[in-house]
Write a protein that holds these residues in place. Sequence first.
Motif, PDB file in Angstrom:
ATOM      1  N   ALA A 239      23.837  21.275   4.199  1.00 31.25           N
ATOM      2  CA  ALA A 239      24.526  20.688   5.356  1.00 31.25           C
ATOM      3  C   ALA A 239      25.868  21.358   5.586  1.00 31.25           C
ATOM      4  CB  ALA A 239      24.705  19.189   5.136  1.00 31.25           C
ATOM      5  N   PHE A 240      26.583  21.651   4.502  1.00 30.69           N
ATOM      6  CA  PHE A 240      27.881  22.310   4.639  1.00 30.69           C
ATOM      7  C   PHE A 240      27.719  23.716   5.209  1.00 30.69           C
ATOM      8  CE2 PHE A 240      30.757  25.404   2.666  1.00 30.69           C
ATOM      9  CZ  PHE A 240      31.934  25.037   3.297  1.00 30.69           C
ATOM     10  N   ALA A 241      26.756  24.477   4.673  1.00 26.53           N
ATOM     11  CA  ALA A 241      26.574  25.853   5.145  1.00 26.53           C
ATOM     12  C   ALA A 241      26.274  25.876   6.642  1.00 26.53           C
ATOM     13  CB  ALA A 241      25.443  26.523   4.367  1.00 26.53           C
ATOM     14  N   ARG A 242      25.458  24.946   7.115  1.00 22.96           N
ATOM     15  CA  ARG A 242      25.150  24.900   8.556  1.00 22.96           C
ATOM     16  C   ARG A 242      26.393  24.569   9.365  1.00 22.96           C
ATOM     17  NH1 ARG A 242      20.464  22.213   6.689  1.00 22.96           N
ATOM     18  NH2 ARG A 242      21.431  20.189   7.125  1.00 22.96           N
ATOM     19  N   ARG A 243      27.157  23.586   8.912  1.00 26.03           N
ATOM     20  CA  ARG A 243      28.336  23.176   9.676  1.00 26.03           C
ATOM     21  C   ARG A 243      29.396  24.265   9.677  1.00 26.03           C
ATOM     22  NH1 ARG A 243      31.122  17.345   8.853  1.00 26.03           N
ATOM     23  NH2 ARG A 243      28.973  16.782   9.400  1.00 26.03           N
ATOM     24  N   PHE A 244      29.648  24.872   8.525  1.00 24.06           N
ATOM     25  CA  PHE A 244      30.649  25.940   8.438  1.00 24.06           C
ATOM     26  C   PHE A 244      30.277  27.101   9.367  1.00 24.06           C
ATOM     27  CE2 PHE A 244      32.919  29.544   6.842  1.00 24.06           C
ATOM     28  CZ  PHE A 244      34.079  29.052   6.257  1.00 24.06           C
ATOM     29  N   SER A 245      29.032  27.544   9.300  1.00 26.11           N
ATOM     30  CA  SER A 245      28.606  28.680  10.128  1.00 26.11           C
ATOM     31  C   SER A 245      28.696  28.356  11.613  1.00 26.11           C
ATOM     32  CB  SER A 245      27.172  29.080   9.768  1.00 26.11           C
ATOM     33  OG  SER A 245      27.094  29.519   8.426  1.00 26.11           O
ATOM     34  N   ALA A 246      28.367  27.126  11.988  1.00 28.33           N
ATOM     35  CA  ALA A 246      28.410  26.737  13.396  1.00 28.33           C
ATOM     36  C   ALA A 246      29.829  26.735  13.932  1.00 28.33           C
ATOM     37  CB  ALA A 246      27.773  25.355  13.573  1.00 28.33           C
ATOM     38  N   LEU A 247      30.791  26.286  13.129  1.00 28.62           N
ATOM     39  CA  LEU A 247      32.170  26.171  13.608  1.00 28.62           C
ATOM     40  C   LEU A 247      32.962  27.465  13.445  1.00 28.62           C
ATOM     41  CD1 LEU A 247      33.176  22.584  12.390  1.00 28.62           C
ATOM     42  CD2 LEU A 247      32.266  23.297  14.595  1.00 28.62           C
ATOM     43  N   VAL A 248      32.824  28.112  12.303  1.00 24.34           N
ATOM     44  CA  VAL A 248      33.631  29.303  11.999  1.00 24.34           C
ATOM     45  C   VAL A 248      33.001  30.566  12.578  1.00 24.34           C
ATOM     46  CG1 VAL A 248      34.549  30.721  10.103  1.00 24.34           C
ATOM     47  CG2 VAL A 248      34.636  28.229   9.957  1.00 24.34           C
ATOM     48  N   GLY A 249      31.667  30.572  12.693  1.00 23.36           N
ATOM     49  CA  GLY A 249      31.005  31.732  13.275  1.00 23.36           C
ATOM     50  C   GLY A 249      30.390  32.669  12.268  1.00 23.36           C
ATOM     51  N   GLU A 250      30.500  32.363  10.976  1.00 25.43           N
ATOM     52  CA  GLU A 250      29.881  33.158   9.927  1.00 25.43           C
ATOM     53  C   GLU A 250      29.720  32.288   8.688  1.00 25.43           C
ATOM     54  OE1 GLU A 250      32.224  36.471   8.574  1.00 25.43           O
ATOM     55  OE2 GLU A 250      34.088  35.432   9.056  1.00 25.43           O
ATOM     56  N   PRO A 251      28.845  32.667   7.760  1.00 27.58           N
ATOM     57  CA  PRO A 251      28.622  31.852   6.561  1.00 27.58           C
ATOM     58  C   PRO A 251      29.867  31.784   5.677  1.00 27.58           C
ATOM     59  CG  PRO A 251      26.810  33.392   6.908  1.00 27.58           C
ATOM     60  CD  PRO A 251      27.909  33.796   7.856  1.00 27.58           C
ATOM     61  N   PRO A 252      29.958  30.756   4.828  1.00 29.13           N
ATOM     62  CA  PRO A 252      31.169  30.565   4.009  1.00 29.13           C
ATOM     63  C   PRO A 252      31.533  31.757   3.136  1.00 29.13           C
ATOM     64  CG  PRO A 252      29.761  28.625   3.911  1.00 29.13           C
ATOM     65  CD  PRO A 252      28.980  29.665   4.641  1.00 29.13           C
ATOM     66  N   LEU A 253      30.585  32.333   2.424  1.00 28.19           N
ATOM     67  CA  LEU A 253      30.923  33.424   1.512  1.00 28.19           C
ATOM     68  C   LEU A 253      31.210  34.727   2.255  1.00 28.19           C
ATOM     69  CD1 LEU A 253      28.599  32.759  -1.551  1.00 28.19           C
ATOM     70  CD2 LEU A 253      30.885  31.882  -1.033  1.00 28.19           C
ATOM     71  N   ALA A 254      30.639  34.894   3.446  1.00 30.75           N
ATOM     72  CA  ALA A 254      30.997  36.054   4.268  1.00 30.75           C
ATOM     73  C   ALA A 254      32.452  35.951   4.708  1.00 30.75           C
ATOM     74  CB  ALA A 254      30.067  36.159   5.472  1.00 30.75           C
ATOM     75  N   TYR A 255      32.861  34.744   5.117  1.00 32.35           N
ATOM     76  CA  TYR A 255      34.260  34.554   5.492  1.00 32.35           C
ATOM     77  C   TYR A 255      35.171  34.771   4.289  1.00 32.35           C
ATOM     78  CZ  TYR A 255      38.679  32.480   6.837  1.00 32.35           C
ATOM     79  OH  TYR A 255      40.011  32.299   7.078  1.00 32.35           O
TER      80      TYR A 255
END
Length: 326
Positions: A239-255
């Motif tokens: 759930a976190f990975a989906r929300r982070f990618s949707a808002l930030v525009g890239e996956p958490p570890l890529a950011y």
Amino acid sequence: MSARLAGTLGGMDVLGDVIGAMRAGRPHAALRTRGGPWGLHFPASAGVGFHAVLAGSCWLLPPGGGEPVQVSAGELVLLPHGRAYGLADHPATALVEFGSPAAERRQEREGTAGPESVLLCGAYLLDRERTHPLLGRLPEVVRLAVAGTPAGTVVELLHGELAGPLAGGGTAATALLDTALLYVLRAWYGGQDAVTGRGWAAALTDPAVGAALAALHEDPARAWTVAELGAAGGLSRAAFARRFSALVGEPPLAYLTWWRLTLAGRLLREGDEPLRAVARRTGYATEFALARAFKREYGTAPGRYRTERRAASAAAAARADGRAAG
């Protein structure tokens, strides 16, 4: 600024972190008093410009030839993308090139009639190769009413430092300029809460994503996992990975990887630490691992980047000093 934004950024201030990491030189500011017909053309640059109107008013001629915008006392405009623009007493007034002392002095001599305007103008030198989306996704012009706000208070303090020679004035002005930019960005992003549910305005105020951003900015060297970052905001890994990618525009570890290399660039530009120390501070096991990742991202070796960036920053600062003196 909304209470939610203030609360989310209460620990590690992501906005302040971004400003520090992107800085490529010392910011500059000056007071400008204009009367009668006057107009300045600001050429494209690598920086961010802002203009606060302390008295009177002026017209902003936006980048790209958009509709002129009147800016009144108590308002501030921020031009975040380094594109050319103009400022004038009236949209029809001819512009002279900013930084051309002879042209500006001629215009000042001729402009003796009409109401007087007082502007506080500032400029920030930033690393455009690593533009953080917090700045990169701003509109062409950020216009705010700052009278009676924290940003307005900082503008007043900066006005006092620039109005007369004071002990430590240069140091104080630099700190106040950074604070002004921080407050302007906070105010703008806080004001987006009610009008958007996506992007960085939403990411900063989202309990889960905001908490994760604060955590990885506070300790970028930690070997974070997506599950740990999600737990910081009370969400499952998926759930976190989906929300982070949707808002930030890239996956958490890529950011996280992008941010680590952005910090590495700052440490190389501003400090003398050996590469192995920079690697430790940015989450790389060895200097060789950092060097490989850095060259893949920046297209050059860390040592060469350090030398070239310092030379470029010194040249840009010299040009800015020359314009300010003019």
